[in-house]
Design a protein around this motif. Structure first.
Motif, PDB file in Angstrom:
ATOM      1  N   ALA A   1       0.839  -1.196   0.000  1.00 30.07           N
ATOM      2  CA  ALA A   1       0.000   0.000   0.000  1.00 30.07           C
ATOM      3  C   ALA A   1       0.875   1.247   0.000  1.00 30.07           C
ATOM      4  N   GLY A   2       1.965   1.207   0.754  1.00 24.26           N
ATOM      5  CA  GLY A   2       2.909   2.331   0.749  1.00 24.26           C
ATOM      6  C   GLY A   2       3.556   2.509  -0.609  1.00 24.26           C
ATOM      7  N   LEU A   3       3.944   1.401  -1.222  1.00 27.21           N
ATOM      8  CA  LEU A   3       4.497   1.472  -2.575  1.00 27.21           C
ATOM      9  C   LEU A   3       3.451   1.995  -3.562  1.00 27.21           C
ATOM     10  N   GLY A   4       2.193   1.599  -3.363  1.00 31.43           N
ATOM     11  CA  GLY A   4       1.123   2.085  -4.230  1.00 31.43           C
ATOM     12  C   GLY A   4       0.892   3.578  -4.077  1.00 31.43           C
ATOM     13  N   ALA A   5       0.901   4.060  -2.820  1.00 30.14           N
ATOM     14  CA  ALA A   5       0.735   5.496  -2.578  1.00 30.14           C
ATOM     15  C   ALA A   5       1.887   6.277  -3.195  1.00 30.14           C
ATOM     16  N   PHE A   6       3.094   5.741  -3.050  1.00 30.54           N
ATOM     17  CA  PHE A   6       4.267   6.370  -3.664  1.00 30.54           C
ATOM     18  C   PHE A   6       4.140   6.342  -5.185  1.00 30.54           C
TER      19      PHE A   6
ATOM     20  N   THR B   1       3.119   8.790 -10.596  1.00 30.55           N
ATOM     21  CA  THR B   1       2.376   8.770 -11.859  1.00 30.55           C
ATOM     22  C   THR B   1       1.680  10.098 -12.134  1.00 30.55           C
ATOM     23  N   VAL B   2       0.904  10.588 -11.160  1.00 28.63           N
ATOM     24  CA  VAL B   2       0.120  11.797 -11.426  1.00 28.63           C
ATOM     25  C   VAL B   2       0.997  13.054 -11.485  1.00 28.63           C
ATOM     26  N   THR B   3       2.096  13.056 -10.745  1.00 23.80           N
ATOM     27  CA  THR B   3       2.984  14.227 -10.779  1.00 23.80           C
ATOM     28  C   THR B   3       3.807  14.246 -12.060  1.00 23.80           C
ATOM     29  N   ALA B   4       4.306  13.086 -12.458  1.00 24.74           N
ATOM     30  CA  ALA B   4       5.157  13.019 -13.650  1.00 24.74           C
ATOM     31  C   ALA B   4       4.380  13.273 -14.937  1.00 24.74           C
ATOM     32  N   GLN B   5       3.060  13.064 -14.916  1.00 23.88           N
ATOM     33  CA  GLN B   5       2.266  13.308 -16.119  1.00 23.88           C
ATOM     34  C   GLN B   5       2.395  14.756 -16.599  1.00 23.88           C
TER      35      GLN B   5
ATOM     36  N   GLY C   1       6.539  10.747  -2.379  1.00 24.79           N
ATOM     37  CA  GLY C   1       6.617  10.388  -3.793  1.00 24.79           C
ATOM     38  C   GLY C   1       6.532  11.601  -4.706  1.00 24.79           C
ATOM     39  N   THR C   2       5.656  12.535  -4.368  1.00 27.71           N
ATOM     40  CA  THR C   2       5.534  13.767  -5.164  1.00 27.71           C
ATOM     41  C   THR C   2       6.816  14.576  -5.107  1.00 27.71           C
TER      42      THR C   2
ATOM     43  N   LEU D   1      10.945   5.131 -10.602  1.00 21.67           N
ATOM     44  CA  LEU D   1      10.394   3.853 -10.162  1.00 21.67           C
ATOM     45  C   LEU D   1      11.428   2.731 -10.255  1.00 21.67           C
ATOM     46  N   GLY D   2      12.265   2.762 -11.301  1.00 27.07           N
ATOM     47  CA  GLY D   2      13.350   1.784 -11.394  1.00 27.07           C
ATOM     48  C   GLY D   2      14.354   1.955 -10.273  1.00 27.07           C
TER      49      GLY D   2
END
Length: 200
Positions: A44-49, A54-58, A124-125, A138-139
Motif C-alpha cells: 500500500a505504501g508502494l502504491g501510494a508512492f 504517476t500523477v505528478t510526472a504526467q 513520492g511527489t 520507479l526503477g
C-alpha cells in the motif's frame, strides 16, 4: 490556492493512465492483503508512492507543467497542490486496497496504515519533482528497495519504505523517521520546481 488544488485533483482523476495506475496498485496491494497485513502495508505504501509519481510526472510527460506554471507564477503553490492531490489519491488507494485486512479483524492496523499513507504519497511527489522521469524514479526505487532496504538494511528502521511499513503497524519512532525523510526532501523539491522545465 484552492483553485490550483482543485485543478490538480481534476486533472489527476480525468486522465485514464491515473485510473489504470490506481487500479493496478490497489489490486497488487489488495492481493498481498489476503496473505499478510504487513505485506499489504508495504505494498500500500508502494502504491501510494507510485500513484504520486504517476500523477505528478504526467505534467512533465505531457508538457502541461509549462501552462500550469505560466498560470500560477508562485511555483511553491503548485508543489503544495501536487502534494495534496497525491495525498488524497494515495489515501483512497490505501483505504480501498485494505478491505481484506479490515475484514480480517485488523482494524487498528488498517487505520494506522491509512493515516500514514498520505506521508508516503507526499514523499513520492517531492521525489518526482526532483527526478521528473517516472521510469527512472520507479526503477531506482525498485533497486533501492531491493538492495538498500532489503539486503543491506534488512528492512530495519531508518530508511523510508521500511519506516513506512513499521509506522503502519503503529511504531511512532518509525513514523518520525518517515516524516524526517519527507521533510528532508522538501527543500530539494522546492529548489527543483524552480528549475527550467523547457529542457525536459
Amino acid at each position: 490556492m484552492i483553485a490550483v488544488v482543485r485543478s490538480e485533483l481534476y486533472r489527476s482523476v480525468s486522465i485514464m493512465s491515473s485510473w489504470l495506475a490506481m487500479i493496478g496498485f490497489a489490486f497488487m496491494a489488495a492481493l498481498f492483503g489476503w496473505f499478510s497485513k504487513e505485506a499489504w502495508s508495504l505494498f500500500a505504501g508502494l502504491g501510494a508512492f507510485g500513484i504520486a509519481v504517476t500523477v505528478t510526472a504526467q505534467h512533465y510527460q505531457h508538457r502541461t507543467i509549462v501552462q500550469v506554471l505560466l498560470n500560477q507564477p508562485h511555483r511553491w503553490r503548485v508543489l503544495i497542490a501536487q502534494c495534496f492531490s497525491a495525498a488524497v489519491l494515495g489515501t483512497a488507494l490505501t483505504a480501498v486496497s485494505g478491505v481484506a485486512v479490515l475484514l480480517g479483524e485488523s482494524a487498528a492496523h488498517y487505520r494506522s496504515t491509512v493515516l500514514v499513507a498520505p506521508v508516503m504519497a507526499v514523499f513520492g511527489t517531492l521525489c518526482t519533482v526532483v527526478v521528473r522521469h517516472p521510469m527512472w524514479l520507479l526503477g531506482g526505487v525498485f533497486a533501492w528497495l531491493l538492495f538498500a532496504e532489503g539486503l543491506i538494511n534488512r528492512m530495519a528502521i531508518g530508511l523510508p519504505f521500511a519506516s513506512f511499513a513499521m509506522a503502519s503497524a503503529g511504531n511512532t519512532k518509525a513514523l518520525l523517521v518517515l516524516l524526517a525523510w519527507t521533510a528532508a526532501a522538501v527543500p530539494v523539491a522546492v529548489w527543483a520546481i524552480h528549475r527550467d522545465v523547457a529542457a525536459d
